[in-house]
Design an enzyme around this catalytic site. Sequence first.
Site, PDB file in Angstrom:
ATOM      1  N   GLU A 115       0.810  -1.204   0.000  1.00  0.00           N
ATOM      2  CA  GLU A 115       0.000   0.000   0.000  1.00  0.00           C
ATOM      3  C   GLU A 115       0.850   1.264   0.000  1.00  0.00           C
ATOM      4  O   GLU A 115       0.570   2.221  -0.693  1.00  0.00           O
ATOM      5  CB  GLU A 115      -0.910  -0.022   1.235  1.00  0.00           C
ATOM      6  CG  GLU A 115      -2.162   0.779   1.094  1.00  0.00           C
ATOM      7  CD  GLU A 115      -2.869   0.510  -0.218  1.00  0.00           C
ATOM      8  OE1 GLU A 115      -2.999   1.473  -0.983  1.00  0.00           O
ATOM      9  OE2 GLU A 115      -3.291  -0.636  -0.497  1.00  0.00           O
ATOM     10  N   ASP A 116       1.897   1.242   0.767  1.00  0.00           N
ATOM     11  CA  ASP A 116       2.604   2.495   1.048  1.00  0.00           C
ATOM     12  C   ASP A 116       3.980   2.600   0.415  1.00  0.00           C
ATOM     13  O   ASP A 116       4.682   3.573   0.640  1.00  0.00           O
ATOM     14  CB  ASP A 116       2.764   2.662   2.573  1.00  0.00           C
ATOM     15  CG  ASP A 116       1.412   2.687   3.261  1.00  0.00           C
ATOM     16  OD1 ASP A 116       0.472   3.226   2.663  1.00  0.00           O
ATOM     17  OD2 ASP A 116       1.316   2.165   4.372  1.00  0.00           O
ATOM     18  N   ASP A 178      -4.051  -5.203  13.041  1.00  0.00           N
ATOM     19  CA  ASP A 178      -3.657  -3.937  12.424  1.00  0.00           C
ATOM     20  C   ASP A 178      -4.578  -2.828  12.925  1.00  0.00           C
ATOM     21  O   ASP A 178      -4.141  -1.775  13.381  1.00  0.00           O
ATOM     22  CB  ASP A 178      -3.765  -4.103  10.897  1.00  0.00           C
ATOM     23  CG  ASP A 178      -3.473  -2.819  10.139  1.00  0.00           C
ATOM     24  OD1 ASP A 178      -2.522  -2.113  10.521  1.00  0.00           O
ATOM     25  OD2 ASP A 178      -4.203  -2.538   9.165  1.00  0.00           O
TER      26      ASP A 178
HETATM   27 MN    MN Z   1      -1.221  -1.319   8.921  1.00  0.00          MN
END
Ligand code: MN
Length: 751
Positions: A115-116, A178
Site C-alpha cells: 500500500e505504502d 492492524d
Molecule cells: Mn497497517
Amino acid sequence: MVEGSGGTTQEGTLLEEAGLTLRKEDRSQIISPEERQDLENRLQILLARIPPEKDSPLESLPRKAFEYAMQAHSGQWRVSGEPYITHPLTVAEIVTDLVPDRETLAACLLHDVLEDTSVNADMLRTEFGEEVAFLVEGVTNVSRIRFGMPHEKQVENLRRLLVATAKDLRVILIKLCDRLHNMRTLEALPTIKQRRIAQSTLDIFAPLAHRLGLERIKNELEDLCLYYLHPSIYRDIKHKVDERLAARLDYGRKVQNIVADVLATNGIDAEVEWRVKHFYSIFSKMQRDNKDFSEIYDLTGIRILVGTVEQCYASLGMLHGVWPPVEGRFKDYISKPKPNDYRSLHTTVLGPEGRLLEVQIRTHQMHRVCEEGVAAHWRYKERGRSSRKLGDDAVWLSQMSGLLQETRDQDEWSYSIKTDLFTDEAYCYSPKGDIIRLPAGSCPIDFAYHIHTELGDRCQGARVNGRYVPLSYQLKTGDVVEIETSKSAHPSPDWLGLVKSSRARHKIRNYLIEANREQLIEQGRLMLGRELHRLGVNPPTFFSSDACMEIMESLEIQHLDDLFALIGFGRIATKQVVMRIMKSRAREKKVEKRPIGETLKATDIDDMLYRLARCCQPVPGESIVGLVTRGRGISIHREDCTNIIKFQGDRARLIPIRWEENGQAGSQVEITVHANDRQQLLADITSVISSHAVDIRGSNTVSTDDSKAILTFTILIRDIKQLRRLATSLMDIRGVTNVSQKRGSRTIRLT
Ligand code: MN
C-alpha cells in the site's frame, strides 16, 4: 506533527489509518542506533516464540521480511514520531500471540508494503513465496474496502464483504490486529478522523472479533471506541471504577479464597480468577438495561478453570453448596455451546455479605477458545501436522462463515453451515457507494435489475471501475458498476444466458412474455392441444375441467392464457402438463398398499418419516411398534404404551419395527436422582455416570428446604440395558433414594 500527504488515499477509506499516520516528506531523519537496537530486541523476542523448523534456518523468513519491510518503509514515520516499521512490528507481536507461525509473522511485518511503498505483489512472491504474498495481498485487498460511516443496513454486508475478500482467516486476524494497533495510536489523528475510525471499528471489527471468538481483542477495541466516541462517559466510568477498586479487590480476594478452598478440599485442582468487566460492557449494559452504574458494576464475577467437563459440573454443585444459587440464572453453555463455540457454565449465587456473585465455570481448553476463538482452533489444528496447504484454510474459512451469520436466537442455531455463503458471491458498489450482493458470475444486467426493474429493462451498456465493458462481463468483488440506459433499449432473449441472479432472470422473462403475449398464447394453445390429442383428451373439454384447474393451481397460474403464454415461451413444457394429467388419472385408480407384517428396522425408515413418540420416549433395546399417523409419518412407541393399546390388532395402523443392531447413535434421556443432600453428592454422581462411559449433556440441581436434593441429568445412552445398569450403580451412592426417568409427562422408576 504534520498529517501525512495521503496522496493515494480516499476519504472514508481504511487507508487513512495507514496513510494519515504516515509522514514521508522528512527524509533527512534516520533511525537512531538506539531505535535500531530496540527494534532488533523486539524482533529477537518474536523469533524466539516461533517453533523452529528442520528444513530451514530458524530465523530466515521472518528476519528477511523484517529487513525488507525496514528497507521499504525507510524514510516513513508515524505521526507520533516513531519509525513506521514500529507499526508492522507491533501488529506482528499481537498476531504472534495468537498464531505463532513463520509465514504469518513474515506477512504481518510486510502487511503495509504493497500500500505504502513501491513494492508489488510479484516482488513479494519471488522473495517470500506464494503463502506470504497471498496473505499480504489479502490484507491489502481488505484494507481497500471502503468503510467510511456505513448506513446501518450496510454494516452486515460490509462484514461479509470483509470476510469474502479475505479468503484465508489469517488475513482477518492480521487485519484485526492492524486495526487494534491503529486504534491504540489514534490519539495522533484529528478528532473527526478518530470518530470515523472508531465508529467503523465498533460497527465492523469489534463484532467480527466477537464472532471469531477473539474476546480479548474485541474488549480492547470496544474500550478504545468508547474512549473516542463518548469521552465523557468513558472518563466517568473509569473514575468510578478506580474509586471502588480497593474495596472490590478485598472482596474479590475473599471470594477467591473461599472457592479455591472448597474445591481443593474436594480434590479439584482449579484456578480461580477474578473477572473484571471491561468499560464498554458496563456502558452497554447501562444503556441496554437502563441501569445505574452501581447496579452493574457491583455485580462481581469470578471464573473457575478446571481440568475436565466432569469437574465443571462437580464444581458447580460444590459452589451451590456454599452459596445459594439465584433462581433462573443457571445457563449450561457446555451442553449447548454458543454459535461462536463459547462453552461454559454460568450461574449467579448469593455470595458473602449478601452480594450477588456471577460465576463462570469452564475447562482450561474451553477458556483458551473463549479468549482466542478461531486462533485456538487454528493452533490445535496445526499441532498434529507438519505442513499445511492453503486450500485447507478455504474449507476452514467456509466453516467459520457459519459462525459469522447473525444469530439472534442462540437456540435456533444449528450446525448446518451454508458453505457457499461467502465464496459464491460478488460484492459490487453502486456509484453512490452502496454495496450490492450478487451471485458469483453475475453480469452488469444482474446488477441493474438488482437496483431497479426499470434500470434493468432499459440497460444498454455498463462501465465497471470507469471502463466500458460488454454486458457479458463477469463482475468481481470490489467492482464499481455504472449502468448506461437508453429509452429504446429492452431485454433480449440472449440476456437469459448471461444473468446469474434469479431476480434478473425472472424480470427478463416477464418482460419477454409481456412483449410477445398474443403470439405466445396462440403458440402455447397449439402446442398443448397437440399433446392432448395424443393422450386422447379433447382440448376444449379439458380446458374447462376441474383437472385443468388443479394443474394450473399446482403451477401457481391463474388464467388459461397465462398457461398458454408460458408454454409458448418454453417456460413450462407441455410434457409437464401431460405428466400431471397422467398422474391424477393414476391416483384415481390406485389401490392403497402398505407393507404389513414385515419387520422394519427403525433406522431403515427415512428420518423424515418417523419420530420417537413423546408419550413414552422409547429407548434402544425396548420393544417398540410403529403407529401410522395421518400426515405425520410413523410414530414409534413402546409396545406397552397406553396410547398404543387401543390400536392392538389394527394391522393397517401398527407396523412391527425393531431397533437396528449396533446402531451407533445413542438416545438422549433425562434422568432424575432424588437424594439426601450432602457435600460432594454431585461429584459422586457425575463420577459414577462417567464411569459407565455415559455422556452428560446437561444437568440441573434443585435443593429443597428439608435438605433433599433433586438432580436432573440429560445423558446420552446406548440402550435400555446401559440405562438400567447405570441406575443400579447410582442407587449404591450414599444418600441417593430414587432414580427415575422422565418420559413426556410421566416418570418411570428405573430401580
Ligand atoms: Mn497497517
